[in-house]
Scaffold this active site. Structure first.
Site, PDB file in Angstrom:
ATOM      1  CB  THR A  47     -27.777 -29.951 -19.744  1.00 47.83           C
ATOM      2  OG1 THR A  47     -28.304 -28.692 -19.416  1.00 47.83           O
ATOM      3  CG2 THR A  47     -26.596 -29.803 -20.649  1.00 47.83           C
TER       4      THR A  47
ATOM      5  CG  ASP B 134     -28.625 -20.629 -18.248  1.00 48.91           C
ATOM      6  OD1 ASP B 134     -29.183 -20.927 -17.184  1.00 48.91           O
ATOM      7  OD2 ASP B 134     -28.115 -21.471 -19.006  1.00 48.91           O
TER       8      ASP B 134
ATOM      9  NE  ARG C 106     -25.074 -20.395 -22.727  1.00 41.64           N
ATOM     10  CZ  ARG C 106     -25.803 -21.086 -21.854  1.00 41.64           C
ATOM     11  NH1 ARG C 106     -26.168 -22.331 -22.088  1.00 41.64           N
ATOM     12  NH2 ARG C 106     -26.168 -20.540 -20.710  1.00 41.64           N
TER      13      ARG C 106
ATOM     14  CG  ASN D 263     -31.923 -23.487 -19.207  1.00 41.85           C
ATOM     15  OD1 ASN D 263     -31.106 -24.046 -18.473  1.00 41.85           O
ATOM     16  ND2 ASN D 263     -32.563 -22.398 -18.829  1.00 41.85           N
TER      17      ASN D 263
ATOM     18  CD  GLU E  67     -29.530 -22.761 -22.692  1.00 41.25           C
ATOM     19  OE1 GLU E  67     -29.219 -23.107 -21.547  1.00 41.25           O
ATOM     20  OE2 GLU E  67     -29.978 -23.553 -23.549  1.00 41.25           O
TER      21      GLU E  67
END
Ligand code: DON
Length: 567
Positions: A375, A417, A101, A395, A414
């Site tokens: 995604t 998020d 990630r 994302n 990202e």
């Protein structure tokens, strides 16, 4: 002399016996040899890359890495080297999980998306130089290949390099997605210039990306995180108010974590631990559905009552997600408690089978339903019975729509998020609180749920999908369609999907593409108090089921995926 020779012979036979018995043990442990390898990929080129590598003797990891790099070229709206993701693996019968990630840059801070009145500034976490997290994909692929790869790294990257150099044919779905993002790209993003060739049916070549991939092929992950590539990323960032520095890139590390494993109906669900919320959510959903088995008995799949029951359990999962989940390296996530049977029994017993339970009494969830689905997922098995389930992302489609000049690298967005402000929804309409607040080097909470289901250490199902907050509710519905509702894999994947995420209050997401929903179905649920939100797209499942050692790979009708088998 005689004794010496006898001792040598004895020793040799002992060693031979040892080697032989170890082989037998290895064979016993790994006795799932399949009739074929298989790939379910979100596009044709990703499938082709895996097929080529499997045919050359590569294993599921080699094939997965080849597909991941290939999709960075041919599925640029979500396949990536400028994003991050999660991979769940079963190698020689043993489960593994790697977290690659993105992380917040060292200069990131809690209120970085708020104005002086502490209000969230529109689009800053989505389409600006402050939107990308430090990418993790190349480190993830490198680590997984170092640990389990069979073929040389350079060979595994070859299909992607060829697609970048020789070009690939653009499908209409990709051209359309490019058009949708075009107007949103930040200034100096190089996005329009780089992708202007994305026109349906045209050959699209990417020599700059081919060069970077060649560098990564030669130098491993350093070809991305250090030297020329890192300099190009950091300088374009610095010139435009971005945060990612050369030090952020050099410091990035993918992490091996213990996969989340739960027993369910005599099988093992091997799935994503935090910083994904998806694995916990999936296990909560499956367990509560089991607890409510009597309620589900004798009702038609996807009938109003079925959807109501799903909505009731999904609401409770989203309430937990908003409150407890975040990066486990920064906060303590009560995973064991959240999937504890007694706790889920209590939660499931609060479900009212005939009426909507009061949302306000459950928990906060979300306040908006802006939808985005960007995604991608692929699943692979090899003939040795190893399996890889990989979900990775930028994302948004094309992430932040920032292309690093001279590289073809698209950077993710990202950072959206994270919870920019407690209680304020992100682009998926989900809220969070302190657990998911922004901090330097922290990973944003995810819903990605790459999952493998096994029995006696043998693969039964490899599955995953994109879909933001709908990821784990989609996977849940396909798994229960297969194992509870006895559908074939393609029936299970193609069946309509529904979604409820606590708030907006009493709202059921249905799919635009399936206008099969009857008036009466809607009326019955409306009479109960539900309202409907029509979404464009609810995921793109890529799944492989193993039946009698034969893989059956299925790509969702909702995307442009392709599945292939290899002998
Ligand atoms: O990590 C997450 O949960 C999101 N960034 C995933 C985004 C996504 O699935 C978009 N969907 N298609």
């Amino acid at each position: 002399m005689f004794y010496l020779r006898r001792t040598i012979v004895k020793c040799c036979s002992f060693i031979l016996l040892l080697i032989f018995s170890q082989n037998v043990i290895a064979l016993q442990k790994n006795n799932t040899t399949l009739d074929a390898g298989a790939i379910a990929s979100p596009d044709y080129y990703g499938a082709l890359a895996a097929q080529q590598i499997l045919q050359k003797g590569g294993n599921a990891v080699d094939a997965a890495v080849a597909t991941a790099f290939a999709l960075a070229v041919t599925y640029p709206e979500a396949g990536n080297i400028g994003g991050g993701g999660f991979m769940t693996l079963l190698m020689d019968g043993k489960p593994y999980f790697i977290d690659y990630r993105e992380v917040a840059p060292a200069l990131a801070s809690r209120d970085m998306y708020l104005d002086t009145n502490k209000e969230v500034i529109d689009n800053l976490s989505l389409y600006s130089y402050k939107a990308p997290g430090v990418p993790g994909t190349v480190a993830g692929m490198w680590s997984v290949h170092q640990r389990f790869g069979r073929l040389p790294w350079q060979q595994v990257l070859q299909p992607a390099i060829e697609f970048a150099n020789d070009g690939f044919y653009v499908e209409s779905q990709l051209a359309q997605r490019y058009q949708e993002v075009l107007g949103k790209a930040p200034n100096n993003s190089y996005f329009e210039k780089y992708f202007s060739g994305l026109q349906t049916g045209k050959l699209f070549k990417q020599p700059e990306l081919a060069n970077i991939l060649t560098l990564i092929a030669k130098q491993g992950m350093d070809g991305f995180y250090k030297g020329e590539t890192a300099k190009l990323i950091a300088s374009q960032m610095a010139e435009n108010g971005g945060l990612i520095t050369e030090a952020d890139l050099a410091n990035y590390q993918a992490k091996w974590r213990k996969p989340l494993i739960a027993n369910w109906q005599g099988m093992q669900i091997i799935t994503a631990p935090p910083p994904s919320s998806g694995g916990v959510g999936l296990i909560q959903l499956l367990t509560m559905k089991n607890i409510l088995a009597d309620e589900f008995k004798n009702i038609e799949v996807n009938s109003p009552k079925y959807i109501h029951l799903l909505a009731e359990i999904e609401k409770r999962v989203f309430a937990d997600r908003a409150n407890y989940m975040g990066d486990p390296d920064f906060i303590s996530v009560p995973v064991t408690k959240l999937i504890d049977h007694a706790y889920l029994l209590e939660r499931a017993n609060q479900v009212n089978p005939t009426a909507i339970s009061n949302t306000d009494e459950i928990q906060p969830g979300l306040s908006d339903n802006k939808e985005k689905l960007q995604t991608t997922h692929f699943s692979v098995v090899d003939k040795w019975g190893n399996a890889v389930s990989n979900t990775y992302t930028l994302n948004g489609w094309f992430g932040s729509a920032i292309v690093i000049k001279g590289t073809g690298i698209i950077l993710n967005n990202e950072m959206d998020d994270f919870s920019s402000k407690p209680g304020i929804a992100n682009q998926f309409g989900v809220v969070g609180n302190d657990a998911n607040a922004i901090e330097a080097n922290k990973r944003p909470l995810s819903s990605m749920t790459p999952t493998i289901i096994t029995k006696d250490n043998q693969v039964l199902l490899v599955i995953g999908t994109p879909g933001g907050s709908r990821i784990f509710t989609s996977i849940f519905q396909v798994i229960t369609n297969v194992f509870d509702n006895q559908m074939s894999l393609s029936e299970a994947v193609f069946a309509p999907r529904y979604h409820h995420q606590l708030l907006p209050k009493d709202q059921i997401f249905i799919e635009r593409f399936q206008n099969r929903v009857s008036k009466q179905f809607k009326q019955t649920l409306e009479d109960m108090g539900y309202n409907f939100y029509q979404q464009d797209f609810s995921g793109d499942i890529q799944a492989i089921q193993i039946l009698d050692n034969q893989p059956n790979a299925v790509s969702d009708i909702r995307g442009r995926g392709r599945s292939m088998l290899t002998n």
